[in-house]
Design an enzyme around this catalytic site. Structure first.
Site, PDB file in Angstrom:
ATOM      1  CB  ALA A 165      -0.916  -0.003   1.208  1.00 35.85           C
ATOM      2  CB  SER A 166       3.355   2.887  -0.866  1.00 35.26           C
ATOM      3  OG  SER A 166       4.116   2.010  -1.651  1.00 35.26           O
ATOM      4  CB  CYS A 167       1.611   6.164   1.421  1.00 37.18           C
ATOM      5  SG  CYS A 167       0.909   7.709   1.950  1.00 37.18           S
ATOM      6  CB  VAL A 168      -3.039   5.643   4.403  1.00 34.28           C
ATOM      7  CG1 VAL A 168      -4.533   5.865   4.446  1.00 34.28           C
ATOM      8  CG2 VAL A 168      -2.707   4.225   4.756  1.00 34.28           C
TER       9      VAL A 168
END
Lengths: 103, 412
Positions: free
Chosen positions: A100-103
Site C-alpha cells: 500500500a506504500s502509504c494511506v
C-alpha cells in the site's frame, strides 16, 4: 478474483493479477508471471523476491527505500531489474499483496 | 508517586498531557513533558502562508501556553530511551525514570536525504512549505514571480498530511488566476503514487478536480536527485522534469532519537500496535501521532482520534487491565481547493474515503468528496477549534471511531 494457470498449477489471483495466497508460490510460477510483463528473471531477481517474501511474512511495511537498504540491490539497480514499476512488479512476481506504500 | 513521561510537546503530546492531567489524582501521579523547542506551530496553517492568506504570526504561539499548570516541562533535547530500564536520557547527560512513557516526537522533513535538494537554488527557486521558514520564503518569492513552470513534487512516502500537496496546487491555481497571470503559469503535480491520492475513489474525484483546473499530474515518479544547474528533478528511472520553481515535500522521517533507542523501523517511526497504540517492544511505552508507524495518515486529526483510544488504554494499563480500546485508523481531512471552496474526506484502516455527507452537530452536514463552500468554512474555523478546544484535550463532537452514517458505499 480469478484462477490462472502458471507452471502447470492453478493459482488464485486478484483483479490486478496479484497472487492471493503466498504459500502457493514457486520460482517457476514467478518466472511465468514475470514473462507476462516481459521480464526474464535472473538470480538477482530471485534474491529480491526472497527478501520481499520474508519481509512480507514478518509483517514489515514494504517500500522502495526498504528494498534499497536490503543490501541486495540499491534503488537504481531495483529500477533496472524491474523497469516501469520496481515495487509493483517485484511484489507481483514474489506472490505477495501489492504494497500500500502509504494511506 | 508514579511517573508519566511524555516525549514531544506538539499536537499529540499536548493533547495527551491535558487529558491525563485532568483525569489523574495529582497526589499519586507526576506528569512530565520533554521537548527541545519552545514554539508551537499551527501546522495546517503553513499551507496558506505562501499565498499571503496567513502570515507567520497566525501560526505560532508558545508551547507553554497549552500545557496544564501542574505538568512539569523540561526544554531539552532527548538522547535516547532505555526501555529495559524505564529510563530516558537527555543530551545534557541527565536522565528521567518513568512508569509509563508516551512517545509523541512526530515526523520531520529531511531535505538532506535527497542529493541536490539543498543546493544553490534552495530557498531561491526551491522551497518546502512544511516549515515556517520555507512557507515564508515562498510567500516572498511568489509576490514578484512573473510565471513559468511550477512543479510540486512529493519525494517519498509516507509524508505528513497527504492532502496538503493537492491543496497547494489548487490554491496556487486560484492565486495566479487572481493575479491575472494564470496563463503564464504551468502547474505540474509530481507524485510517487499511481495517482493523485492513495485510495481509488478519492483519487478519481481529485484527479478530475486537478484536470478541471488544468493542473498536470505525473504519477509514479520516484525522486532521486535535483540538478540545480539545469533546474530539473530526476527520478531513479532517469526521467527528468524541468522547473522554474520547485515546491517540494522532502523525505519525512521520525526522530533520530527513535533510531538511537532501537525502537523504530528504517524510517525511524516507532513500531506500534495499530490497534492498542502500544510499542511492539515494551508494554509500558505508548505511541501517539506521526511518530507511530501505523498505516494511516500522518495528520492532526488522526492524533486527535487516536488520543481518545490511547487515553482509554493508558487508564486500563494504570489499573492492570488489558488494553481493550482499539484504534481504527480514523482520519478526517479538509481539502482546500481554492475560490473559497473545499472538500472533505473521512476514512480509516479498512474504509477508503467515500462520497456522501458527514454529520457534525451544530455546524454540518459537510459534503464528503464534494467541492463546497461549507467545507472551506470548516477548514477556516478549525484554527480556532485547534487552539481553544483540541490542544486543551476538550471534547469534540466527533466520534473517535469512524462512522458509516451519511457515507455512500454502493457507487459505481
Amino acid at each position: 478474483m480469478a484462477t490462472k494457470n502458471y507452471a502447470g498449477k492453478s493459482v488464485e489471483v486478484n483483479d490486478e493479477g496479484y497472487m492471493v495466497d503466498p504459500s502457493q508460490w514457486s520460482k517457476e510460477i514467478a518466472a511465468e508471471i514475470a514473462k507476462e510483463e516481459g521480464i526474464e528473471l535472473t538470480d538477482k531477481h530471485y534474491e529480491v523476491l526472497e527478501f520481499l517474501r520474508n519481509a512480507n511474512e514478518k509483517g514489515e511495511t514494504l517500500t522502495i527505500r526498504r528494498v534499497g537498504k536490503s543490501g541486495i540491490v540499491d534503488i537504481k539497480g531495483l529500477y533496472q531489474l524491474f523497469p516501469g514499476g520496481p515495487l509493483k512488479f517485484s511484489s507481483k512476481f514474489a506472490g505477495i499483496p501489492k504494497p500500500a506504500s502509504c494511506v | 508517586m508514579k511517573k508519566i513521561l511524555i516525549l514531544g510537546g506538539g499536537t499529540a503530546g499536548t493533547m495527551m498531557a491535558n487529558k491525563l492531567y485532568k483525569a489523574l489524582d495529582r497526589q499519586e501521579w507526576e506528569i512530565t513533558i520533554v521537548d527541545q523547542h519552545k514554539t508551537h506551530y499551527y501546522q495546517p496553517g503553513f499551507l496558506f502562508i505562501p499565498f499571503g492568506i496567513y502570515n507567520k504570526s497566525d501560526v505560532v504561539k508558545p508551547k507553554g501556553d497549552f500545557f496544564p499548570a501542574g505538568v512539569k516541562v523540561i526544554y531539552q533535547e532527548i538522547d535516547r530511551i532505555e526501555g529495559e530500564e524505564n529510563r530516558v536520557h537527555l543530551t545534557d547527560g541527565s536522565s528521567l525514570k518513568y512508569d509509563f512513557l508516551v512517545i509523541a516526537t512526530g515526523t520531520q522533513t529531511r531535505p538532506d536525504e535527497t542529493p541536490g535538494l539543498q543546493g544553490e537554488e534552495w530557498y531561491k527557486s526551491i522551497f518546502d512549505f512544511y516549515t515556517v521558514e520555507g512557507a515564508v520564503a515562498l510567500q516572498r518569492f511568489f509576490k514578484t514571480w512573473e510565471g513559468g513552470k511550477l512543479v510540486m513534487c512529493i519525494s517519498e512516502l509516507p509524508f505528513k498530511c497527504p492532502v496538503a500537496p493537492i491543496e497547494f496546487v489548487c490554491l496556487a491555481e486560484a492565486y495566479f488566476t487572481g493575479k491575472g497571470i494564470r496563463d503564464k503559469v504551468d502547474i505540474t503535480f509530481v507524485t510517487p503514487l499511481a495517482g493523485a491520492f492513495t485510495k481509488p475513489i478519492a483519487t478519481k474525484m481529485l484527479s478530475q478536480l486537478l484536470d478541471d483546473k488544468n493542473i498536470k499530474v505525473v504519477p509514479e515518479f520516484y525522486l532521486e536527485s535535483v540538478d540545480n544547474e539545469k533546474k530539473v528533478i530526476k527520478s531513479y528511472d532517469e526521467v527528468e522534469i524541468p522547473f522554474d520553481v520547485l515546491t517540494i515535500v522532502p523525505v519525512n522521517m521520525g526522530s533520530e532519537m527513535i533510531e538511537r533507542s532501537g525502537l523504530g523501523d528504517d524510517m525511524n517511526y516507532v513500531e506500534t500496535d495499530k490497534e492498542t497504540l502500544q510499542s511492539k517492544k515494551f508494554e509500558n511505552i505508548f505511541v501517539l501521532g506521526d511518530a507511530a508507524n501505523i498505516p494511516t495518515s500522518k495528520a492532526g486529526s488522526v492524533a486527535h482520534f487516536a488520543a481518545e483510544i490511547l487515553f482509554e488504554n493508558m487508564m486500563n494499563a494504570f489499573e492492570n487491565r488489558p488494553p481493550t480500546a482499539k484504534f481504527d485508523g480514523h482520519a478526517n481531512c479538509y481539502i482546500e481547493t481554492g475560490y473559497g471552496k473545499g472538500a472533505l474526506i473521512d476514512f480509516n484502516y479498512d474504509t477508503e474515503p467515500l462520497p456522501g455527507t458527514f454529520p457534525l452537530p451544530g455546524i454540518g452536514p459537510f459534503g464528503l468528496l464534494k467541492n463546497t463552500k461549507i467545507n472551506h468554512y470548516g477548514k477556516m474555523i478549525f484554527r480556532w477549534i485547534y487552539w481553544h478546544i483540541l490542544l486543551r484535550g476538550k471534547e469534540m463532537p466527533i466520534e473517535a471511531h469512524m462512522t458509516m452514517a451519511g457515507k455512500k458505499n454502493n457507487i459505481d
